[in-house]
Enzyme design. Structure first.
Site, PDB file in Angstrom:
ATOM      1  CD  GLU A  68      -3.830 -15.058  26.532  1.00 20.14           C
ATOM      2  OE1 GLU A  68      -3.770 -14.094  25.744  1.00 20.14           O
ATOM      3  OE2 GLU A  68      -2.848 -15.738  26.847  1.00 20.14           O
ATOM      4  N   GLY A 123      -0.913 -31.848  36.357  1.00 25.57           N
ATOM      5  CA  GLY A 123       0.056 -32.919  36.203  1.00 25.57           C
ATOM      6  C   GLY A 123      -0.159 -33.779  34.970  1.00 25.57           C
ATOM      7  CD  GLU A 158      -8.226 -27.379  21.334  1.00 29.97           C
ATOM      8  OE1 GLU A 158      -7.552 -27.458  22.381  1.00 29.97           O
ATOM      9  OE2 GLU A 158      -9.159 -26.572  21.192  1.00 29.97           O
ATOM     10  CB  THR A 180     -14.103 -16.600  24.447  1.00 38.02           C
ATOM     11  OG1 THR A 180     -13.489 -17.884  24.405  1.00 38.02           O
ATOM     12  CG2 THR A 180     -13.919 -15.883  23.130  1.00 38.02           C
ATOM     13  NE  ARG A 181      -9.575 -20.079  30.451  1.00 37.68           N
ATOM     14  CZ  ARG A 181      -9.421 -21.279  29.888  1.00 37.68           C
ATOM     15  NH1 ARG A 181     -10.309 -22.219  30.105  1.00 37.68           N
ATOM     16  NH2 ARG A 181      -8.388 -21.530  29.126  1.00 37.68           N
TER      17      ARG A 181
END
Length: 171
Positions: A19, A50, A84, A21-22
């Site tokens: 949200e 999926g 992460e 830096t993309r």
């Protein structure tokens, strides 16, 4: 430790808060890396619909030579980003994985001490933990402690501090 013969699927694992830096910094960074011939794992390009996101992210970390972690205003509010980061730093401890932090719109001090936007994020994480009960609450609080330790650890690594350049005041 990885041996010199180790083959990696990716040169770089890119960790970032989408949200924030993309559609700007991370897109430019990713494009520059790809254009330079650097195979880069970015979640929206490497995880197919999926697939189990968490296991695919862990696989991406395992199969990358280095991890580049872009810290931004809302990085600390994302449990996905923080989980992460814990995985990246665990790999660093166990295998000597190279980690390069980039402090994009925040300072290393904010990350290390969980001040500024990181303090606000942890207030919200704590509220969520307090809303849980019993074992779930205990698990959440343990997870938060791992996040805090990981943020302190990564902020002590040599990295790039772009926070002042972003607002145009290079010093």
């Amino acid at each position: 430790m990885a041996t010199p013969q180790t083959r990696y699927s990716f040169h770089v694992f890119l960790s970032f808060r989408g949200e924030d830096t993309r559609k700007n910094f991370t897109d430019h960074l990713y494009t520059a890396l790809i254009n330079a011939g650097i195979r880069t794992f970015r979640d929206d390009d490497e995880i197919r619909r999926g697939e189990n996101i968490e296991s695919e992210l862990q696989k991406g970390i395992r199969e990358s030579k280095i991890s580049l972690v872009v810290f931004s205003e809302d990085y600390g509010s994302s449990r996905w980003c923080l989980d992460e980061l814990v995985n990246i730093l665990n790999r660093r401890k166990k295998e000597g994985h190279t980690v390069l932090p980039v402090f994009y719109t925040v300072s290393p001090e904010d990350v290390q001490n969980q001040t500024g936007s990181f303090a606000k994020a942890f207030v919200n994480h704590e509220k969520r933990g307090n809303a849980e009960s019993g074992e779930k609450r205990k698990e959440w609080m343990e997870k938060m402690e791992k996040w805090r330790v990981a943020l302190k650890e990564v902020a002590e690594l040599e990295g790039m501090c772009l926070a002042k350049e972003v607002d145009g005041s290079v010093s």
